[in-house]
Design an enzyme around this catalytic site. Structure first.
Site, PDB file in Angstrom:
ATOM      1  N   CYS A 122       0.800  -1.236   0.000  1.00  0.00           N
ATOM      2  CA  CYS A 122       0.000   0.000   0.000  1.00  0.00           C
ATOM      3  C   CYS A 122       0.829   1.280   0.000  1.00  0.00           C
ATOM      4  O   CYS A 122       0.298   2.350  -0.290  1.00  0.00           O
ATOM      5  CB  CYS A 122      -0.948   0.014   1.189  1.00  0.00           C
ATOM      6  SG  CYS A 122      -2.096  -1.354   1.173  1.00  0.00           S
ATOM      7  N   CYS A 171     -14.316   0.714   6.434  1.00  0.00           N
ATOM      8  CA  CYS A 171     -13.276   0.125   5.565  1.00  0.00           C
ATOM      9  C   CYS A 171     -13.166   0.881   4.250  1.00  0.00           C
ATOM     10  O   CYS A 171     -14.173   1.328   3.700  1.00  0.00           O
ATOM     11  CB  CYS A 171     -13.625  -1.319   5.208  1.00  0.00           C
ATOM     12  SG  CYS A 171     -13.955  -2.386   6.610  1.00  0.00           S
ATOM     13  N   HIS A 227      -9.164   2.842  -2.841  1.00  0.00           N
ATOM     14  CA  HIS A 227      -7.767   2.488  -2.570  1.00  0.00           C
ATOM     15  C   HIS A 227      -7.181   1.649  -3.714  1.00  0.00           C
ATOM     16  O   HIS A 227      -7.146   0.420  -3.628  1.00  0.00           O
ATOM     17  CB  HIS A 227      -7.724   1.720  -1.239  1.00  0.00           C
ATOM     18  CG  HIS A 227      -6.371   1.536  -0.643  1.00  0.00           C
ATOM     19  ND1 HIS A 227      -5.236   2.161  -1.114  1.00  0.00           N
ATOM     20  CD2 HIS A 227      -5.957   0.777   0.422  1.00  0.00           C
ATOM     21  CE1 HIS A 227      -4.202   1.801  -0.373  1.00  0.00           C
ATOM     22  NE2 HIS A 227      -4.599   0.953   0.551  1.00  0.00           N
TER      23      HIS A 227
END
Lengths: 112, 367
Positions: B80, B194, B316
């Site tokens: 990430c 989330c 994301h």
């Protein structure tokens, strides 16, 4: 790693210990990250302390799970027995490999 | 060491599933940069590609698709925080004098296999990131009294930012009730606590000082960089305390030292909110509030947090996230952030971490 997995398949949790400095190596590796010596796979007493726990609603892994400290190594597994509490002693009662290839560790809390 | 500036940037629309290939996605923000900037393709010394995709030779493929012939071209992967890792590498190329201009691009497809770190068998069957995030949340609640409502409010606030961001995946407001009543995933974490792994891309163009001054009147300077690696496993990252992230603390201190700034000097921050609890930990680990006070941190008058909507609001795309965060801070500091512009910001911070916080990057930018 393969040797470690062979034992896990048989339900036996072992850990690599450095032949020179005796450091416990986790996750498994045949090389000691401290002194860089070779390590041997040793029997390991599956007792530990439940550091934190919670409940999963995720498919295939539904239920209580937590992070356990076993003599300095930490791993996440399902935790059985009630009532659970932070800091309680637990014992690894089973381990193995799931159908998706992931490893499972099962712990049970000690009765107080 | 040579100074390094962020001169241009671009970000694609994030989506649940686009009809573009990984490399077409990557080309989008690069084309945006090349069209709006004075730098011509033949002046680009290096192209760095940030992605978690296993597809081979991606950076060179992008170079061919855009007809760029740099001296240096390679991929960078660090789950990430791949994007900010790529910026750190680009910074090094320029500050060392090896390059004058580096195009850094990140792209990811929602189908990326990088959501689970298979090597880390210390996680047992609980390989999804939400499992470790839930353990962090439980520990913070137990130790400091942080509440589910405090976590939920972070999602509400970040979605307000995303509403003003045309590239965000979730461009709608949500309420505290929406978050609290969303599907339970792993207690205490619910669906709207989330982030969502999605398709997306982002790129930034970094230039040396003399090239930056030729290219723009308003360069944004990289003032400080900090990065720290604890390891890769959940075993390693939990050895301090489940309520803090050592990699973030060390990276932040390095960046503050290098820049001569302190947390009080930061006007705007894009921090790593892949889960709401991570934003609370980041408040504390970046030094914006005292340890244990992250749940109560009311930043409205002190610092702008995640104005683009953060990872929760934007989505994301793993390899692109660090670049999209940096692009947002650069846009804010150069007063080009449109409807979500924060007035008068001079100093910004980017915080990006990977794999339960086993590594973290902090970049401080200023004008």
């Amino acid at each position: 790693m393969q040797e470690f997995l062979d034992y896990i398949r048989k339900g036996e949790f072992r850990i690599y210990v450095c032949a020179s400095c005796k450091k416990k190596i986790w996750p498994p590796s045949q090389y000691c990250p401290g002194c860089l010596s070779k390590a041997d796979l040793k029997k390991f007493e599956g007792k530990g302390i439940l550091l934190e726990f919670t409940f999963s609603y995720l498919k295939n892994i539904e239920g209580m799970f937590g992070i356990v400290d076993m003599s300095g190594i930490r791993l996440v597994g399902s935790v059985f027995g009630r009532p659970l509490r932070h800091g309680m002693e637990v014992t690894m009662i089973n381990c193995g490999i799931n159908s998706d290839g992931s490893i499972f560790y099962h712990f049970k809390g000690h009765k107080v | 060491m040579h100074n390094v500036a962020v001169v241009s940037y671009g970000t694609s629309k994030f989506s649940k599933e686009s009809n573009l290939s990984l490399f077409e996605l990557a080309c989008q923000p690069c084309i945006e940069i090349l069209k709006k900037n004075k730098i011509t393709k033949d002046k680009i010394d290096a192209v760095l590609f940030s992605t978690c995709s296993p597809e081979q030779y991606g950076s060179n493929i992008i170079c061919e698709m855009l007809d760029i012939h740099p001296r240096i071209s390679h991929r960078i992967e660090s789950l990430c925080n791949s994007g900010t890792n790529a910026i750190v590498s680009a910074y090094s190329y320029i500050s060392s004098g090896l390059c004058d201009s580096v195009l850094v691009v990140g792209a990811e497809k929602a189908s990326t296999p990088a959501n689970r770190l298979i090597w880390d068998i210390s996680r047992g069957s609980f390989t999804y990131p939400v499992c470790w995030a839930a353990l962090f949340a439980r520990a913070h609640m137990r130790k400091y009294g942080t509440t589910e409502e405090q976590m939920a409010m972070i999602s509400v606030m970040n979605h307000i930012g995303a509403e003003k961001n045309p590239n965000a995946l979730f461009k709608h407001k949500i309420t505290l009730t929406d978050v609290m009543h969303s599907r339970k995933i792993v207690e205490p974490i619910k669906l709207l606590d989330c982030s969502y792994t999605c398709d997306g891309s982002s790129a930034v163009l970094l230039l040396s000082e003399h090239k930056a001054k030729e290219a723009t009147d308003n360069p944004v300077w990289i003032k400080g960089i900090g990065q720290h690696t604890v390891g890769a496993s959940f075993n390693k990252v939990t050895h301090d305390d489940l309520t803090t992230n050592r990699a973030t603390r060390i990276a932040a201190q390095m960046a503050y030292n290098m820049s001569d700034f302190s947390p009080h000097d930061i006007d705007i921050v894009e921090l790593h909110d892949a889960f709401t609890i991570l934003q609370i930990l980041a408040y504390e680990d970046l030094g914006f509030t005292e340890k244990g006070e992250g749940g109560k941190f009311d930043h409205q008058n002190e610092i702008a947090i995640n104005p683009r909507g953060g990872i929760l609001g934007c989505g994301h795309p793993l390899g692109a996230t660090g670049l999209a965060q940096t692009a947002e801070v650069a846009a804010q500091l150069s007063e080009k952030a449109g409807k979500r512009q924060i007035k008068g910001c001079k100093t910004g911070l980017v915080h990006n971490l990977a794999a339960a916080g086993t590594s973290a990057t902090v970049i401080i930018l200023g004008v």
